[in-house]
Design a protein around this motif. Structure first.
Motif, PDB file in Angstrom:
ATOM      1  N   GLY A  94       0.824  -1.195   0.000  1.00 51.31           N
ATOM      2  CA  GLY A  94       0.000   0.000   0.000  1.00 51.31           C
ATOM      3  C   GLY A  94       0.861   1.250   0.000  1.00 51.31           C
ATOM      4  N   VAL A  95       0.523   2.223  -0.845  1.00 51.89           N
ATOM      5  CA  VAL A  95       1.263   3.478  -0.943  1.00 51.89           C
ATOM      6  C   VAL A  95       0.281   4.637  -0.792  1.00 51.89           C
ATOM      7  N   VAL A  96       0.621   5.578   0.102  1.00 52.16           N
ATOM      8  CA  VAL A  96      -0.230   6.733   0.374  1.00 52.16           C
ATOM      9  C   VAL A  96       0.628   7.989   0.294  1.00 52.16           C
ATOM     10  N   PHE A  97       0.144   9.023  -0.407  1.00 51.76           N
ATOM     11  CA  PHE A  97       0.803  10.331  -0.452  1.00 51.76           C
ATOM     12  C   PHE A  97      -0.063  11.335   0.313  1.00 51.76           C
ATOM     13  N   VAL A  98       0.576  12.188   1.125  1.00 48.43           N
ATOM     14  CA  VAL A  98      -0.122  13.293   1.780  1.00 48.43           C
ATOM     15  C   VAL A  98       0.668  14.571   1.545  1.00 48.43           C
ATOM     16  N   ASP A  99      -0.029  15.722   1.530  1.00 50.16           N
ATOM     17  CA  ASP A  99       0.656  16.999   1.354  1.00 50.16           C
ATOM     18  C   ASP A  99       0.941  17.627   2.717  1.00 50.16           C
ATOM     19  N   THR A 100       1.354  18.877   2.704  1.00 54.40           N
ATOM     20  CA  THR A 100       1.750  19.541   3.952  1.00 54.40           C
ATOM     21  C   THR A 100       0.578  19.760   4.906  1.00 54.40           C
ATOM     22  N   LYS A 101      -0.647  19.732   4.368  1.00 51.95           N
ATOM     23  CA  LYS A 101      -1.831  19.869   5.216  1.00 51.95           C
ATOM     24  C   LYS A 101      -2.383  18.509   5.631  1.00 51.95           C
ATOM     25  N   LEU A 102      -1.602  17.442   5.373  1.00 54.19           N
ATOM     26  CA  LEU A 102      -2.008  16.064   5.662  1.00 54.19           C
ATOM     27  C   LEU A 102      -3.212  15.635   4.840  1.00 54.19           C
ATOM     28  N   GLU A 103      -3.442  16.302   3.730  1.00 51.04           N
ATOM     29  CA  GLU A 103      -4.517  15.911   2.828  1.00 51.04           C
ATOM     30  C   GLU A 103      -4.025  14.789   1.926  1.00 51.04           C
ATOM     31  N   ILE A 104      -4.799  13.717   1.819  1.00 53.78           N
ATOM     32  CA  ILE A 104      -4.402  12.545   1.034  1.00 53.78           C
ATOM     33  C   ILE A 104      -4.531  12.854  -0.456  1.00 53.78           C
ATOM     34  N   THR A 105      -3.440  12.661  -1.183  1.00 51.96           N
ATOM     35  CA  THR A 105      -3.428  12.935  -2.617  1.00 51.96           C
ATOM     36  C   THR A 105      -3.286  11.675  -3.452  1.00 51.96           C
ATOM     37  N   LEU A 106      -2.874  10.570  -2.843  1.00 52.51           N
ATOM     38  CA  LEU A 106      -2.778   9.303  -3.582  1.00 52.51           C
ATOM     39  C   LEU A 106      -3.045   8.144  -2.635  1.00 52.51           C
ATOM     40  N   TRP A 107      -3.759   7.144  -3.145  1.00 50.51           N
ATOM     41  CA  TRP A 107      -4.122   5.948  -2.378  1.00 50.51           C
ATOM     42  C   TRP A 107      -4.187   4.815  -3.395  1.00 50.51           C
ATOM     43  N   ASN A 108      -3.124   4.012  -3.474  1.00 56.23           N
ATOM     44  CA  ASN A 108      -3.041   3.035  -4.561  1.00 56.23           C
ATOM     45  C   ASN A 108      -3.882   1.792  -4.277  1.00 56.23           C
ATOM     46  N   ARG A 109      -3.891   0.871  -5.236  1.00 56.13           N
ATOM     47  CA  ARG A 109      -4.720  -0.322  -5.094  1.00 56.13           C
ATOM     48  C   ARG A 109      -4.225  -1.226  -3.970  1.00 56.13           C
ATOM     49  N   GLY A 110      -2.921  -1.194  -3.730  1.00 51.72           N
ATOM     50  CA  GLY A 110      -2.393  -1.957  -2.605  1.00 51.72           C
ATOM     51  C   GLY A 110      -2.968  -1.480  -1.286  1.00 51.72           C
ATOM     52  N   ALA A 111      -3.117  -0.155  -1.127  1.00 50.64           N
ATOM     53  CA  ALA A 111      -3.733   0.387   0.084  1.00 50.64           C
ATOM     54  C   ALA A 111      -5.203  -0.018   0.168  1.00 50.64           C
ATOM     55  N   GLU A 112      -5.892  -0.050  -0.972  1.00 51.10           N
ATOM     56  CA  GLU A 112      -7.275  -0.521  -0.983  1.00 51.10           C
ATOM     57  C   GLU A 112      -7.357  -1.974  -0.518  1.00 51.10           C
ATOM     58  N   ARG A 113      -6.440  -2.798  -1.010  1.00 50.62           N
ATOM     59  CA  ARG A 113      -6.462  -4.218  -0.671  1.00 50.62           C
ATOM     60  C   ARG A 113      -6.208  -4.447   0.813  1.00 50.62           C
ATOM     61  N   LEU A 114      -5.234  -3.732   1.386  1.00 48.44           N
ATOM     62  CA  LEU A 114      -4.868  -3.947   2.782  1.00 48.44           C
ATOM     63  C   LEU A 114      -5.911  -3.407   3.748  1.00 48.44           C
ATOM     64  N   THR A 115      -6.496  -2.234   3.435  1.00 48.38           N
ATOM     65  CA  THR A 115      -7.399  -1.568   4.381  1.00 48.38           C
ATOM     66  C   THR A 115      -8.872  -1.811   4.106  1.00 48.38           C
ATOM     67  N   GLY A 116      -9.197  -2.161   2.863  1.00 48.79           N
ATOM     68  CA  GLY A 116     -10.603  -2.298   2.503  1.00 48.79           C
ATOM     69  C   GLY A 116     -11.291  -0.982   2.244  1.00 48.79           C
ATOM     70  N   ILE A 117     -10.534   0.128   2.178  1.00 49.13           N
ATOM     71  CA  ILE A 117     -11.097   1.459   1.929  1.00 49.13           C
ATOM     72  C   ILE A 117     -10.735   1.867   0.505  1.00 49.13           C
ATOM     73  N   GLY A 118     -11.746   2.223  -0.306  1.00 43.39           N
ATOM     74  CA  GLY A 118     -11.510   2.635  -1.682  1.00 43.39           C
ATOM     75  C   GLY A 118     -10.867   4.000  -1.772  1.00 43.39           C
ATOM     76  N   ARG A 119     -10.134   4.212  -2.860  1.00 47.78           N
ATOM     77  CA  ARG A 119      -9.421   5.488  -3.012  1.00 47.78           C
ATOM     78  C   ARG A 119     -10.382   6.669  -3.109  1.00 47.78           C
ATOM     79  N   ASP A 120     -11.533   6.478  -3.764  1.00 45.75           N
ATOM     80  CA  ASP A 120     -12.471   7.587  -3.918  1.00 45.75           C
ATOM     81  C   ASP A 120     -13.027   8.059  -2.583  1.00 45.75           C
ATOM     82  N   ALA A 121     -12.991   7.179  -1.578  1.00 45.26           N
ATOM     83  CA  ALA A 121     -13.535   7.544  -0.264  1.00 45.26           C
ATOM     84  C   ALA A 121     -12.557   8.346   0.574  1.00 45.26           C
ATOM     85  N   VAL A 122     -11.268   8.401   0.186  1.00 47.65           N
ATOM     86  CA  VAL A 122     -10.283   9.073   1.038  1.00 47.65           C
ATOM     87  C   VAL A 122      -9.537  10.195   0.342  1.00 47.65           C
TER      88      VAL A 122
END
Length: 752
Positions: free
Chosen positions: A296-324
């Protein structure tokens, strides 16, 4: 529409809010409107097309108010998208009711701007990854007053103000701060309330996954008479269960042809700018690499806003990218804990430390996995630092460190080992026949969701006849590749036969599977194929998910029924026959209660069930049970019927042993429940009572363990199909026999 004083047009929020969420597959999508128009032929990316379509619709409908919509989209894009979907849904419903003229214009404008007040809501509430607390919900509900304040400054229509101001009023008058109740609430507000709630329930939120269509409709029925107009709820349910293709075409004609853009913009202009699009090829390679990673790979900016949530992160957490995407990161979002189980404090969160202090972290932790259980992961948080030591954000990598292979990993190994179809290089029919029963049994045992997608190419024979069989084979290869690209690790794509393919979606409910099917459908329809002289193909999709009591055959038949429905309704679409929420599944009653309660002595299983839908809807759901289980209707009389389902042939010990079969005896009646509001106003709700008794055709088979086991399985499956629960002692209403015969809705001639 009915009028009331403007000062009374104030509400304080609704039960179903859409502060944080992603777009569902709704009744009337923007893509549906443009699919049958010339504008859909432009070759643009999905994001550009959605942007262009939204701008076109907003321009012709709002005129001067289009700038308000643009402000809402800049503030929170999901809320703006929700508002547009609600407006299109209201327009479609109005078309079915014959509403026209000023009344229709006012309803559409009110629906588009009903959430405009959220431009004044703090970002931390709109972006919160968890469900709002009671205090936060009260603060969020202020957006309705702020919305009315904004509209008062620019809107001269009293009817629009009344519709927006009373959309959150409850039908029985029990909601504080609202004086109107019942039919005194403007019709437009009552329509808007139902469409607004339906879209919110079928939208994926970070704190709650989207409901299936059937579950959302059931929720509306249960709230009818209290929160919503019961007559309008019944009308909306029937509209959703019917064929809306003609209505969608009428809405497309109105929004794209009949509405006069020049008249709408006579005094005001609206010139939206497209969102910046990154077009460098290198970024495309990077995105493909990130989506192909098992970690799982997640990118956040300086405001801790999520800018990327790959399919690996979806698989591990069960949370879709569009939801975060676009929401603020927090450790509690994925239930991140120390290895000893202690909750991670904000000051000790590796992502926060990477952004605020530029510190790198690499340690073993646990997160909440797809199945709700703690999953051990290796966490690596790295700050992204520029040339001048400027921190631009952080990268989080989650590596699965669980000591045991998960169900999804086992499914992935099976996917890699199955025999491939020689043409398309996906799994073949034999591999599917081996994998599907294993998926059903393992997911039932694990009580985890599992969905099945079945699809085929529309009018494939025309491709062979027009371009030749070699071009047809190349189209099949391309089609299979697009299906494979749209899958996650652990899914299986198989060629079922000819141009028909199936996708086995592990740990995936019907709402998520239908969104993925829709994404694949759009990708297929927009992909030019060289072997077809640059033309694109289309495909139809049927989706279902695993239900209690299912067998591999019943699940496959249900998915096939959904595919046939998609073809009957015009092809190039996704149809879902979805499972109900786990909340609607009753606890299994005791064995002796099922065996003896309210059934004859010869019955091996039986129960009194109550489903919160009218008799007509219950019979339609029974037809699905009959089709999927291969049942035979052997007798019917008024509201009583008998089904026969074949069993199996055991190892024969004597000549008299042989195949056995079960008889399912059903008796239907409608039950009228009276509900009285806090204001003393009475309303009624119609539920359906079903008395079930399952007995073997031959009395001596009642002692067979396999017969009893099959009867129990059929009872559980029937209860799931009917969305029913066991009748409790406190559920006694006024019984009213249905006047319409069951045979009419089954469409069968009974065999007496």
């Amino acid at each position: 529409m009915a009028n009331a004083p403007l000062a009374d047009a104030v509400s304080s929020g609704g039960v179903y809010d859409v502060g944080v969420g992603s777009a569902p597959a709704t009744t009337c999508r923007v893509s549906d409107l443009f699919r049958d128009t010339d504008e859909a032929s432009h070759r643009v990316t999905g994001a550009e097309m959605r942007q262009e379509h939204e701008d076109a619709l907003v321009r012709v409908r709002l005129g001067v108010a289009a700038s308000l919509y643009a402000a809402l989209r800049c503030k929170h894009q999901p809320t703006a998208a929700h508002s547009l979907r609600v407006a299109l849904g209201c327009s479609l419903w109005a078309a079915s009711r014959g509403v026209a003229g000023d009344e229709l214009d006012q309803l559409e404008v009110a629906a588009l701007l009903h959430d405009i007040g959220k431009v004044g809501v703090p970002d931390e509430l709109l972006m919160k990854p968890r469900k709002l607390s009671s205090d936060e919900a009260q603060l969020m509900n202020r957006h309705r007053k702020m919305g009315l304040y904004i509209l008062l400054s620019c809107c001269e229509s009293v009817e629009v103000m009344h519709t927006v101001g009373n959309a959150a009023a409850w039908y029985d008058g029990s909601r504080p701060d609202f004086e109107l109740q019942g039919r005194d609430i403007p019709l437009g507000a009552r329509l808007l309330a139902i469409v607004d709630a339906y879209d919110a329930m079928t939208t994926d939120h970070v704190y709650r996954p989207a409901m299936s269509r059937e579950r959302a409709l059931t929720e509306l029925i249960e709230c009818a008479g209290r929160q919503f107009d019961p007559d309008l709820v019944k009308e909306w349910v029937e509209l959703q269960l019917g064929d809306i293709t003609r209505l969608q075409a009428a809405v497309a004609q109105r929004w794209l042809v009949q509405l006069d853009q020049d008249a709408a913009n006579r005094f005001w202009g609206f010139n939206p700018q497209p969102w910046p699009q990154e077009s460098e090829p290198q970024l495309l390679f990077q995105q493909k690499l990130l989506d192909a990673m098992h970690d799982g790979v997640v990118f956040v900016d300086t405001k801790l806003e999520i800018t990327l949530w790959n399919r690996g992160a979806e698989r591990l957490t069960g949370i879709g990218r569009d939801a975060v995407i676009g929401h603020t990161w927090s450790a509690e979002m994925i239930d991140m804990c120390e290895e000893n189980g202690r909750t991670v404090a904000t000051a000790n969160c590796p992502v926060v430390n990477a952004v605020e202090h530029g510190r790198q972290a690499h340690r073993r932790m646990t997160i909440g996995g797809r199945d709700g259980k703690a999953l051990q992961v290796n966490v690596h948080a790295v700050p992204v630092i520029g040339p001048n030591h400027t921190v631009f954000g952080a990268t989080l990598v989650l590596h699965d460190a669980s000591p045991e292979s998960s169900l999804e990993a086992q499914c992935q190994q099976l996917h890699e080992q199955v025999t491939k179809d020689p043409l398309t290089q996906v799994a073949n029919r034999a591999a599917f026949d081996q994998a599907h029963p294993g998926y059903v049994s393992s997911h039932l045992a694990a009580k985890s969701p599992y969905s099945l997608i079945i699809t085929d190419i529309d009018h494939f024979k025309r491709i062979n006849d027009t371009f030749g069989h070699q071009a047809g084979d190349e189209a099949l290869v391309k089609f299979a590749a697009l299906l494979r690209d749209g899958c996650r690790p652990g899914d299986v794509v198989a060629r079922y036969g000819g141009e028909e393919f199936v996708v086995l979606c592990s740990n995936c409910d019907s709402a998520t599977a239908s969104r993925r099917a829709e994404e694949i459908r759009q990708q297929i329809a927009s992909t030019a194929m060289e072997m077809l002289d640059g033309q694109a193909i289309t495909a139809s999709f049927g989706v279902t998910d695993l239900r209690p009591g299912d067998t591999p055959d019943t699940m496959l038949r249900r998915a096939d029924r959904a595919l046939l429905t998609a073809k009957d309704q015009g092809r190039n679409r996704v149809e879902v026959i979805g499972d109900e929420s786990a909340e609607s599944r009753p606890k299994q009653p005791g064995f002796f209660r099922r065996l003896f309660a309210r059934t004859d002595a010869a019955a091996v299983a039986g129960q009194d069930l109550l489903t919160p839908v009218p008799l007509k809807v219950a019979i339609e759901k029974l037809r699905g049970f009959v089709a999927d289980h291969g049942a035979e209707l052997v007798k019917i009389h008024e509201n009583d019927l008998v089904l026969r389902i074949g069993g199996g042939v055991p190892l024969l010990r004597r000549a008299s042993d042989g195949a056995w079969s079960l008889l399912i005896e059903l008796s239907f009646s409608e039950q009228l429940f009276l509900r009285r509001s806090t204001a003393g106003q009475a309303s009624d709700q119609v539920h359906t009572h079903v008395r079930v008794a399952i007995r073997p055709k031959r009395s001596r088979d009642a002692k067979r363990p396999e017969v009893r086991q099959k009867a129990e399985q059929l009872l559980i499956s029937l209860r799931s199909y009917l969305m029913a629960h066991d009748v409790g002692e406190d559920e006694k209403g006024v019984l009213r026999k249905a006047t319409t015969l069951v045979a009419t809705w089954l469409g069968r001639s009974p065999e007496n």
